[in-house]
Design an enzyme around this catalytic site. Structure first.
Site, PDB file in Angstrom:
ATOM      1  N   GLY A   4       0.836  -1.199   0.000  1.00 30.80           N
ATOM      2  CA  GLY A   4       0.000   0.000   0.000  1.00 30.80           C
ATOM      3  C   GLY A   4       0.867   1.243   0.000  1.00 30.80           C
ATOM      4  O   GLY A   4       1.997   1.226   0.493  1.00 30.80           O
ATOM      5  N   CYS A  21       5.849  -0.054   7.264  1.00 35.32           N
ATOM      6  CA  CYS A  21       5.487   1.106   6.444  1.00 35.32           C
ATOM      7  C   CYS A  21       6.694   1.490   5.599  1.00 35.32           C
ATOM      8  O   CYS A  21       7.819   1.510   6.107  1.00 35.32           O
ATOM      9  CB  CYS A  21       5.090   2.267   7.353  1.00 35.32           C
ATOM     10  SG  CYS A  21       4.621   3.750   6.459  1.00 35.32           S
ATOM     11  N   LEU A  22       6.451   1.798   4.321  1.00 35.93           N
ATOM     12  CA  LEU A  22       7.565   2.169   3.445  1.00 35.93           C
ATOM     13  C   LEU A  22       8.235   3.457   3.917  1.00 35.93           C
ATOM     14  O   LEU A  22       9.388   3.707   3.576  1.00 35.93           O
ATOM     15  CB  LEU A  22       7.082   2.324   1.995  1.00 35.93           C
ATOM     16  CG  LEU A  22       6.571   1.022   1.356  1.00 35.93           C
ATOM     17  CD1 LEU A  22       5.994   1.288  -0.020  1.00 35.93           C
ATOM     18  CD2 LEU A  22       7.682  -0.023   1.279  1.00 35.93           C
ATOM     19  N   GLN A  32       3.168   9.962   0.828  1.00 40.36           N
ATOM     20  CA  GLN A  32       4.459   9.278   0.997  1.00 40.36           C
ATOM     21  C   GLN A  32       5.436   9.595  -0.139  1.00 40.36           C
ATOM     22  O   GLN A  32       6.632   9.372  -0.006  1.00 40.36           O
ATOM     23  CB  GLN A  32       4.256   7.763   1.115  1.00 40.36           C
ATOM     24  CG  GLN A  32       3.549   7.365   2.411  1.00 40.36           C
ATOM     25  CD  GLN A  32       3.401   5.863   2.503  1.00 40.36           C
ATOM     26  OE1 GLN A  32       2.441   5.310   1.993  1.00 40.36           O
ATOM     27  NE2 GLN A  32       4.353   5.203   3.134  1.00 40.36           N
ATOM     28  N   HIS A  55      -2.612   7.573   6.737  1.00 40.74           N
ATOM     29  CA  HIS A  55      -1.598   8.440   6.107  1.00 40.74           C
ATOM     30  C   HIS A  55      -2.227   9.730   5.582  1.00 40.74           C
ATOM     31  O   HIS A  55      -1.629  10.801   5.665  1.00 40.74           O
ATOM     32  CB  HIS A  55      -0.939   7.724   4.918  1.00 40.74           C
ATOM     33  CG  HIS A  55       0.235   6.865   5.274  1.00 40.74           C
ATOM     34  ND1 HIS A  55       1.374   7.355   5.866  1.00 40.74           N
ATOM     35  CD2 HIS A  55       0.463   5.536   5.086  1.00 40.74           C
ATOM     36  CE1 HIS A  55       2.247   6.359   6.040  1.00 40.74           C
ATOM     37  NE2 HIS A  55       1.710   5.243   5.581  1.00 40.74           N
ATOM     38  N   HIS A  62      -4.557   1.559   7.459  1.00 42.54           N
ATOM     39  CA  HIS A  62      -3.199   2.105   7.557  1.00 42.54           C
ATOM     40  C   HIS A  62      -3.012   3.231   6.531  1.00 42.54           C
ATOM     41  O   HIS A  62      -2.486   4.297   6.856  1.00 42.54           O
ATOM     42  CB  HIS A  62      -2.199   0.952   7.326  1.00 42.54           C
ATOM     43  CG  HIS A  62      -0.760   1.338   7.258  1.00 42.54           C
ATOM     44  ND1 HIS A  62       0.198   0.805   8.090  1.00 42.54           N
ATOM     45  CD2 HIS A  62      -0.093   2.190   6.440  1.00 42.54           C
ATOM     46  CE1 HIS A  62       1.386   1.317   7.783  1.00 42.54           C
ATOM     47  NE2 HIS A  62       1.237   2.166   6.783  1.00 42.54           N
ATOM     48  N   GLU A  63      -3.468   2.986   5.292  1.00 40.81           N
ATOM     49  CA  GLU A  63      -3.269   3.984   4.230  1.00 40.81           C
ATOM     50  C   GLU A  63      -4.139   5.220   4.452  1.00 40.81           C
ATOM     51  O   GLU A  63      -3.698   6.343   4.210  1.00 40.81           O
ATOM     52  CB  GLU A  63      -3.558   3.378   2.846  1.00 40.81           C
ATOM     53  CG  GLU A  63      -2.682   2.200   2.463  1.00 40.81           C
ATOM     54  CD  GLU A  63      -1.199   2.425   2.690  1.00 40.81           C
ATOM     55  OE1 GLU A  63      -0.714   3.564   2.534  1.00 40.81           O
ATOM     56  OE2 GLU A  63      -0.498   1.453   3.048  1.00 40.81           O
TER      57      GLU A  63
HETATM   58 NI    NI Z   1       2.567   3.297   5.568  1.00 37.05          NI
END
Ligand code: NI
Length: 173
Positions: free
Chosen positions: A46, A94-95, A51, A140, A136-137
């Site tokens: 995701g 998380c990236l 991000q 963000h 989660h997304e």
């Molecule tokens: Ni994330």
């Protein structure tokens, strides 16, 4: 399509509250394609637009297993309209917080409305890893990271570690 740079903590832009998308045009579709390519390249399941530094309410997700064909979801202006009372715990990463994982408890299932790439209203009911990923997304988009669900002590420890690493990078060699 292009692979974009992914912001990592402690980059303050990750705390931005993203703005709703007003028009779906070629530029926006190209951005969604870039997000998907960036996510697959990372690799991750995701990615939210913030991000890659774009404060728009856009999410791409693909939770298909490695050996399954890709099944990308593009979510424009996603909104959670229902969450289950039942909770489940998944180990999340998380990236934007590379190589850090922690168990987070969230509602096991949720319903989400969003616009698809053609501007049509869609609704999905998600459970399992997709439910966790969607929540989660969408966090963000509201400037919230998964570590914000941890105790303050644990969260501060993670942020400190990344801030220190950032400082080390800044010292000229
Ligand atoms: Ni994330």
């Amino acid at each position: 399509m292009a692979i974009r740079e992914i912001l990592t903590i402690p980059d303050a832009r990750l705390s931005t509250i993203s703005e709703p998308v007003e028009t779906i045009d070629d530029e926006l579709l190209a951005l969604l394609d870039d997000m998907l390519e960036t996510m697959y390249d990372a690799p991750g399941i995701g990615l939210a637009a913030i991000q890659i530094g774009v404060p728009k309410r856009l999410v791409v997700i693909d939770t298909a297993k490695d050996d399954a064909p890709p099944r990308p979801h593009f979510l424009i202006n996603p909104q959670i309209t229902w969450t289950s009372e039942e909770m489940s715990t998944y180990e999340e990463g998380c990236l934007s917080i590379p190589d850090y994982f922690a168990e987070i408890e969230r509602p096991s299932a949720c319903r989400v409305t969003y616009l698809d790439r053609d501007g049509n209203e869609q609704e999905i009911e998600a459970d399992g890893v997709l439910a966790t990923c969607v929540q989660h997304e969408i966090d963000h988009l509201n400037g919230v990271l998964f570590i914000d669900h941890l105790s303050k002590l644990k969260r501060d420890r993670v942020i400190k570690k990344f801030a220190k690493a950032e400082k080390r990078k800044a010292v000229p060699a």
